[in-house]
Design an enzyme around this catalytic site. Structure first.
Site, PDB file in Angstrom:
ATOM      1  N   PRO A  89     -23.682  78.762  94.463  1.00  0.00           N
ATOM      2  CA  PRO A  89     -22.550  79.016  95.276  1.00  0.00           C
ATOM      3  C   PRO A  89     -23.063  78.542  96.756  1.00  0.00           C
ATOM      4  O   PRO A  89     -21.893  78.417  97.537  1.00  0.00           O
ATOM      5  CB  PRO A  89     -23.780  80.203  95.962  1.00  0.00           C
ATOM      6  CG  PRO A  89     -24.750  80.336  93.954  1.00  0.00           C
ATOM      7  CD  PRO A  89     -25.145  79.309  93.644  1.00  0.00           C
ATOM      8  N   GLU A 116     -33.244  82.388  90.787  1.00  0.00           N
ATOM      9  CA  GLU A 116     -32.774  81.807  92.336  1.00  0.00           C
ATOM     10  C   GLU A 116     -32.781  80.685  92.570  1.00  0.00           C
ATOM     11  O   GLU A 116     -31.621  80.925  93.465  1.00  0.00           O
ATOM     12  CB  GLU A 116     -34.508  82.601  92.868  1.00  0.00           C
ATOM     13  CG  GLU A 116     -34.427  82.374  94.221  1.00  0.00           C
ATOM     14  CD  GLU A 116     -33.618  83.335  94.085  1.00  0.00           C
ATOM     15  OE1 GLU A 116     -32.929  83.440  95.800  1.00  0.00           O
ATOM     16  OE2 GLU A 116     -32.965  84.876  94.093  1.00  0.00           O
ATOM     17  N   ARG A 154      -7.062  70.802  81.088  1.00  0.00           N
ATOM     18  CA  ARG A 154      -5.606  70.582  80.906  1.00  0.00           C
ATOM     19  C   ARG A 154      -4.707  69.412  81.687  1.00  0.00           C
ATOM     20  O   ARG A 154      -3.111  69.612  81.413  1.00  0.00           O
ATOM     21  CB  ARG A 154      -4.743  71.945  81.766  1.00  0.00           C
ATOM     22  CG  ARG A 154      -5.385  72.521  82.950  1.00  0.00           C
ATOM     23  CD  ARG A 154      -4.970  73.884  83.692  1.00  0.00           C
ATOM     24  NE  ARG A 154      -3.566  74.665  83.279  1.00  0.00           N
ATOM     25  CZ  ARG A 154      -2.891  73.981  83.737  1.00  0.00           C
ATOM     26  NH1 ARG A 154      -2.710  73.369  85.779  1.00  0.00           N
ATOM     27  NH2 ARG A 154      -1.666  74.318  83.764  1.00  0.00           N
ATOM     28  N   ASP A 169       2.515  72.958  89.178  1.00  0.00           N
ATOM     29  CA  ASP A 169       1.155  73.871  89.138  1.00  0.00           C
ATOM     30  C   ASP A 169       1.039  74.510  91.101  1.00  0.00           C
ATOM     31  O   ASP A 169       1.502  73.605  91.791  1.00  0.00           O
ATOM     32  CB  ASP A 169       0.084  73.908  89.004  1.00  0.00           C
ATOM     33  CG  ASP A 169       0.495  74.385  87.492  1.00  0.00           C
ATOM     34  OD1 ASP A 169       1.505  74.599  86.902  1.00  0.00           O
ATOM     35  OD2 ASP A 169      -0.954  73.467  86.413  1.00  0.00           O
TER      36      ASP A 169
END
Length: 244
Positions: A89, A116, A154, A169
């Site tokens: 994160p 954690e 991709r 894209d």
């Protein structure tokens, strides 16, 4: 490209990486992958890969030893040093530019965490990139790793049927993608824009660029903050502001 994924739950990847475009990419030898359960590398007699944090606190922290040994075991599969990507994160927000950057590599190692967090020495000594797929917390890094693999693979040559698809894209040009239409030309009273039926490719390209810029202006104006706008783009944006 070869991708090694270090995870405590390798079974999570089987369905995603062996279906659809990712499956075809492997059949075309565009990329290969291997999952490694780093629990197999622990020297702990109880087969543990985590421990309580020094200084106290809630949760458990992944120990350095099994992850260090697992990374060292999967290195050397290509002629160039691998990029070692930590899913966490606190990492750099993942975007299309990062996917494009990774797509030029021969070897990626992706580390998926749980609990954690990681012992800080993993970050300091092993990792070249820390990546987060969003400002939220998941139970582990596996889903994020799948996102990274899909977005990178991709972009590899020969993976998509149409080589012009990826550059068009959303985010590849710095703008959101323009609207798309297909047959029929009229559906329940809604018409395909006349310009797309005109056969005039110059006008079609201009319409698509206009729509792409407008969609970005309306939905993701933050993407325009650092964009070098042309005079025509500035005029379009000013006209939209005047309409408001």
């Amino acid at each position: 490209m070869h991708i090694d994924i270090l995870t405590l739950f390798p079974e999570m990847f089987e369905g995603v990486l062996n279906a659809s475009i990712l499956k075809r990419a492997q059949e075309r030898n565009a990329f290969s992958y291997q999952t490694t359960n780093f629990r197999e590398y622990t020297l702990n007699k109880h087969n543990k890969v985590d421990d309580y944090p020094y200084g106290g606190g809630a949760g458990l922290v992944l120990s350095p030893q099994p992850i260090f040994d697992a990374v060292e075991a999967v290195k050397g599969k290509t002629d160039t040093p691998p990029r070692v990507v930590l899913m966490c994160p606190q990492g750099e927000p993942y975007n299309q530019r990062k996917a494009e950057d990774f797509s030029y590599e021969e070897h990626l190692i992706i580390i998926c965490g749980h609990y954690e967090g990681f012992d800080e020495r993993i970050r300091q000594e092993l990792v070249t990139d820390e990546v987060s797929i969003g400002d939220y917390v998941l139970t582990g890094g596996e889903l994020g790793a799948m996102v990274v693999v899909d977005s990178v693979v991709r972009l590899l040559p020969g993976v998509l049927g149409n080589e012009s698809s990826a550059p068009r894209d959303s985010f590849s040009s710095g703008l959101l993608e323009h609207p798309h239409y297909t047959r029929p030309a009229e559906f329940r009273g809604a018409q395909v824009p006349d310009v797309l039926l005109s056969g005039n490719h110059a006008k079609i390209d201009e319409w698509r660029h206009y729509q792409s810029l407008k969609r970005t202006y309306e939905r993701r104006p933050d993407l325009l903050l650092n964009r070098a706008l042309s005079d025509k783009e500035k005029a379009w944006i000013q006209a939209w502001k005047d309409e408001e």
